[in-house]
Design a protein around this motif. Structure first.
Motif, PDB file in Angstrom:
ATOM      1  N   GLY A 345     111.032   1.346  66.273  1.00 13.11           N
ATOM      2  CA  GLY A 345     111.587  -0.004  66.141  1.00 13.11           C
ATOM      3  C   GLY A 345     112.938  -0.158  66.810  1.00 13.11           C
ATOM      4  N   ASP A 346     113.379   0.847  67.568  1.00  7.42           N
ATOM      5  CA  ASP A 346     114.677   0.769  68.256  1.00  7.42           C
ATOM      6  C   ASP A 346     114.490   0.277  69.683  1.00  7.42           C
ATOM      7  OD1 ASP A 346     115.989   1.905  66.049  1.00  7.42           O
ATOM      8  OD2 ASP A 346     115.438   3.923  66.738  1.00  7.42           O
ATOM      9  N   GLU A 347     115.362  -0.635  70.108  1.00  7.08           N
ATOM     10  CA  GLU A 347     115.328  -1.041  71.518  1.00  7.08           C
ATOM     11  C   GLU A 347     116.017   0.037  72.336  1.00  7.08           C
ATOM     12  OE1 GLU A 347     115.772  -5.246  72.950  1.00  7.08           O
ATOM     13  OE2 GLU A 347     117.504  -4.346  73.952  1.00  7.08           O
ATOM     14  N   VAL A 348     115.287   0.584  73.307  1.00  9.49           N
ATOM     15  CA  VAL A 348     115.851   1.671  74.110  1.00  9.49           C
ATOM     16  C   VAL A 348     115.754   1.300  75.587  1.00  9.49           C
ATOM     17  CG1 VAL A 348     115.377   3.543  72.481  1.00  9.49           C
ATOM     18  CG2 VAL A 348     113.601   2.866  74.102  1.00  9.49           C
ATOM     19  N   THR A 349     116.742   1.767  76.344  1.00  9.58           N
ATOM     20  CA  THR A 349     116.698   1.625  77.798  1.00  9.58           C
ATOM     21  C   THR A 349     116.609   3.030  78.378  1.00  9.58           C
ATOM     22  OG1 THR A 349     117.959  -0.419  77.764  1.00  9.58           O
ATOM     23  CG2 THR A 349     117.959   0.799  79.841  1.00  9.58           C
ATOM     24  N   GLU A 350     115.558   3.273  79.155  1.00  6.23           N
ATOM     25  CA  GLU A 350     115.341   4.625  79.673  1.00  6.23           C
ATOM     26  C   GLU A 350     115.221   4.604  81.197  1.00  6.23           C
ATOM     27  OE1 GLU A 350     113.159   6.276  75.623  1.00  6.23           O
ATOM     28  OE2 GLU A 350     111.920   5.579  77.261  1.00  6.23           O
ATOM     29  N   ASP A 351     115.801   5.618  81.825  1.00  3.72           N
ATOM     30  CA  ASP A 351     115.807   5.699  83.283  1.00  3.72           C
ATOM     31  C   ASP A 351     114.407   5.915  83.829  1.00  3.72           C
ATOM     32  OD1 ASP A 351     118.511   5.441  83.307  1.00  3.72           O
ATOM     33  OD2 ASP A 351     118.909   7.599  83.486  1.00  3.72           O
ATOM     34  N   LEU A 352     114.188   5.394  85.021  1.00  4.28           N
ATOM     35  CA  LEU A 352     112.975   5.708  85.787  1.00  4.28           C
ATOM     36  C   LEU A 352     113.405   6.647  86.902  1.00  4.28           C
ATOM     37  CD1 LEU A 352     111.548   2.081  85.984  1.00  4.28           C
ATOM     38  CD2 LEU A 352     110.653   3.947  84.569  1.00  4.28           C
ATOM     39  N   ILE A 353     112.721   7.751  87.035  1.00  2.00           N
ATOM     40  CA  ILE A 353     113.125   8.751  88.028  1.00  2.00           C
ATOM     41  C   ILE A 353     112.214   8.645  89.242  1.00  2.00           C
ATOM     42  CG2 ILE A 353     113.410  11.214  88.475  1.00  2.00           C
ATOM     43  CD1 ILE A 353     113.774  11.517  85.395  1.00  2.00           C
ATOM     44  N   GLN A 354     112.826   8.384  90.399  1.00  2.00           N
ATOM     45  CA  GLN A 354     112.026   8.366  91.626  1.00  2.00           C
ATOM     46  C   GLN A 354     111.784   9.818  92.039  1.00  2.00           C
ATOM     47  OE1 GLN A 354     113.743   6.418  95.024  1.00  2.00           O
ATOM     48  NE2 GLN A 354     111.761   6.339  96.077  1.00  2.00           N
ATOM     49  N   VAL A 355     110.520  10.142  92.273  1.00  2.00           N
ATOM     50  CA  VAL A 355     110.165  11.557  92.460  1.00  2.00           C
ATOM     51  C   VAL A 355     110.642  12.072  93.820  1.00  2.00           C
ATOM     52  CG1 VAL A 355     108.275  13.213  92.598  1.00  2.00           C
ATOM     53  CG2 VAL A 355     108.189  11.364  90.938  1.00  2.00           C
ATOM     54  N   THR A 356     111.287  13.216  93.760  1.00  2.00           N
ATOM     55  CA  THR A 356     111.718  13.940  94.957  1.00  2.00           C
ATOM     56  C   THR A 356     110.991  15.285  94.957  1.00  2.00           C
ATOM     57  OG1 THR A 356     113.436  14.983  93.661  1.00  2.00           O
ATOM     58  CG2 THR A 356     114.050  12.946  94.843  1.00  2.00           C
ATOM     59  N   ASP A 357     111.164  16.037  96.059  1.00  2.00           N
ATOM     60  CA  ASP A 357     110.604  17.406  96.104  1.00  2.00           C
ATOM     61  C   ASP A 357     111.082  18.209  94.906  1.00  2.00           C
ATOM     62  OD1 ASP A 357     109.117  17.300  98.347  1.00  2.00           O
ATOM     63  OD2 ASP A 357     110.712  18.004  99.699  1.00  2.00           O
ATOM     64  N   ALA A 358     112.361  18.090  94.630  1.00  2.00           N
ATOM     65  CA  ALA A 358     112.943  18.901  93.550  1.00  2.00           C
ATOM     66  C   ALA A 358     112.264  18.574  92.224  1.00  2.00           C
ATOM     67  CB  ALA A 358     114.444  18.656  93.462  1.00  2.00           C
ATOM     68  N   ALA A 359     112.025  17.275  91.981  1.00  2.00           N
ATOM     69  CA  ALA A 359     111.413  16.879  90.691  1.00  2.00           C
ATOM     70  C   ALA A 359     109.991  17.401  90.595  1.00  2.00           C
ATOM     71  CB  ALA A 359     111.446  15.359  90.546  1.00  2.00           C
ATOM     72  N   SER A 360     109.210  17.245  91.654  1.00  2.00           N
ATOM     73  CA  SER A 360     107.811  17.684  91.542  1.00  2.00           C
ATOM     74  C   SER A 360     107.732  19.211  91.452  1.00  2.00           C
ATOM     75  CB  SER A 360     106.942  17.133  92.679  1.00  2.00           C
ATOM     76  OG  SER A 360     107.474  17.501  93.914  1.00  2.00           O
ATOM     77  N   GLN A 361     108.580  19.891  92.209  1.00  2.00           N
ATOM     78  CA  GLN A 361     108.516  21.371  92.181  1.00  2.00           C
ATOM     79  C   GLN A 361     109.034  21.921  90.857  1.00  2.00           C
ATOM     80  OE1 GLN A 361     106.519  22.822  94.313  1.00  2.00           O
ATOM     81  NE2 GLN A 361     106.372  20.693  94.979  1.00  2.00           N
ATOM     82  N   ALA A 362     109.906  21.169  90.199  1.00  2.00           N
ATOM     83  CA  ALA A 362     110.435  21.650  88.914  1.00  2.00           C
ATOM     84  C   ALA A 362     109.438  21.440  87.780  1.00  2.00           C
ATOM     85  CB  ALA A 362     111.739  20.922  88.584  1.00  2.00           C
ATOM     86  N   SER A 363     108.405  20.631  88.019  1.00  2.00           N
ATOM     87  CA  SER A 363     107.467  20.359  86.932  1.00  2.00           C
ATOM     88  C   SER A 363     106.498  21.542  86.744  1.00  2.00           C
ATOM     89  CB  SER A 363     106.722  19.058  87.208  1.00  2.00           C
ATOM     90  OG  SER A 363     106.088  18.636  86.000  1.00  2.00           O
ATOM     91  N   TYR A 364     105.684  21.423  85.728  1.00  2.00           N
ATOM     92  CA  TYR A 364     104.800  22.534  85.369  1.00  2.00           C
ATOM     93  C   TYR A 364     103.493  22.470  86.138  1.00  2.00           C
ATOM     94  CZ  TYR A 364     102.695  18.800  82.554  1.00  2.00           C
ATOM     95  OH  TYR A 364     102.119  17.634  82.160  1.00  2.00           O
TER      96      TYR A 364
END
Ligand code: AHR
Length: 364
Positions: A345-364
């Motif tokens: 029930g909390d209003e939250v503002t959350e970032d959207l991350i544009q995917v880079t090589d670093a982001a995809s390679q850091a994932s599982y």
């Protein structure tokens, strides 16, 4: 190693922990504490130096997410770390999963870890665990009809669904798309992951008047996603502009089916494609613009489980619920964040991350 919590103590422990069971009111970590008191009944204790035995009833092997989850638990409960892990792949079969838990009781393990295939039908077998004095840790998916477990570690699936709806609303507005005709490929029906993602997204669809043309079970597998999408492409040819796949493997199958049917998907194509999990391969497709948005479900819960076991061994308190922190990934930079009312029930503002090589390679 037997530092067994005797049945009576475990009952008291679970009763004390009932207060927060089922509540999902924070996005990060809730700490309704429970304390595992050790038995002073030395007759039950094996010589020191023994390994701690853990039985793990895993859902199956349906997805990249699941592989990462299995590896994470196996690494955390390795022999080198002092554990003897009994692992059962339940092949998405609920009866097999209950049977595995009963076998762990027979084997007199020290702890049982369950990733519940479905969210109901658990009270009887968890009562049997309680009677045997074996603490149960639940990971990933939730159990809705019993609180006879010591701790749960996993995802707030409802928020994943709500976030996907909030993103689609903002994205369609930014792109000037007014008419949304949506096909959903659901995860395994009856799992809390499917229920939360479906309900969260549907809240937006209902509120915004979007049309959900169809919503069918793809069983969280690539084959399932492909089969459902092949049938959708025949039944709804030319009528849909959004496909929501409830995990990345379904999205991979759906992409193959759309390609074969001559339907384009991704950034500025015929179909907006939404997915969940954000595994490495999923994020690579976000980066290439084939998947528009991917909502992470974090699978590396093994170390959290091992920490719970260590705390229980030491008679320390453990959190009743621990929520994973999960980022949202997008292909374009036209939106920086989304604001929505989460399941608490909390209003939250959350970032959207544009995917880079670093982001995809850091994932599982
Ligand atoms: O319960 C988590 C879900 O189950 C993941 O989204 C999916 O990939 C898995 O099979």
């Amino acid at each position: 190693m037997k530092k067994r919590i005797v049945a009576g103590m475990l009952t008291a422990l679970m009763a004390a922990s009932m207060v927060a069971c089922g509540s999902s009111d924070t996005a990060t970590e809730t700490t309704t504490d429970t304390t595992a008191e050790e038995s002073t009944d030395t007759a039950a204790e094996a010589p020191s130096g023994d390994k701690i035995t853990v039985g793990f009833a895993q859902v199956g092997h349906e997805s990249d997410w699941r592989t990462a989850s299995t590896n994470s638990v196996q690494d955390a409960f390795s022999e080198a770390n002092g554990y003897d892990l009994q692992f059962v792949d339940c092949d998405n079969d609920s009866a097999k999963q209950i049977e595995a838990v009963r076998q762990f009781i027979q084997n007199d393990v020290d702890y049982i870890v369950i990733d519940p295939i479905v969210s109901t039908g658990w009270d009887t077998v968890l009562t049997e665990c309680e009677d045997a004095g074996i603490p149960v840790i639940v990971i990933d998916r939730t159990i809705e009809d019993s609180d006879k477990y010591v701790s749960w570690v996993g995802s707030e699936f409802m928020n994943e669904g709500l976030a996907s709806g909030a993103w689609l609303k903002a994205y369609a507005e930014a792109k000037g798309i007014t008419d949304l005709n949506i096909l959903v490929i659901e995860g395994s029906n009856g799992s809390s992951a499917q229920i939360g993602r479906t309900d969260g997204f549907k809240k937006y669809a209902d509120a915004e008047g979007w049309t959900i043309l169809d919503s069918q079970d793809g069983d969280f597998t690539q084959d399932g996603g492909q089969q459902v999408m092949e049938s959708y492409c025949k039944s709804y040819a030319g009528k849909f502009n959004v496909v929501v796949c409830q995990n990345d493997n379904e999205a991979f199958g759906a992409m193959d089916a759309m390609k074969a049917a001559g339907v384009s998907y991704g950034v500025d194509k015929d179909v907006i494609l939404i997915s969940f999990d954000a595994c490495k391969a999923g994020l690579e497709y976000v980066q290439s613009g084939d998947i528009n948005a991917d909502f992470m479900c974090y699978p590396l819960q093994g170390s959290y489980c091992a920490d719970i076991v260590k705390a229980l061994q030491n008679g320390e308190t453990v959190a009743k619920q621990t929520f994973m922190t999960e980022p949202w990934y997008v292909a374009e930079d036209i939106l920086k964040s989304i604001t929505y009312t989460n399941n608490a029930g909390d209003e939250v503002t959350e970032d959207l991350i544009q995917v880079t090589d670093a982001a995809s390679q850091a994932s599982y």
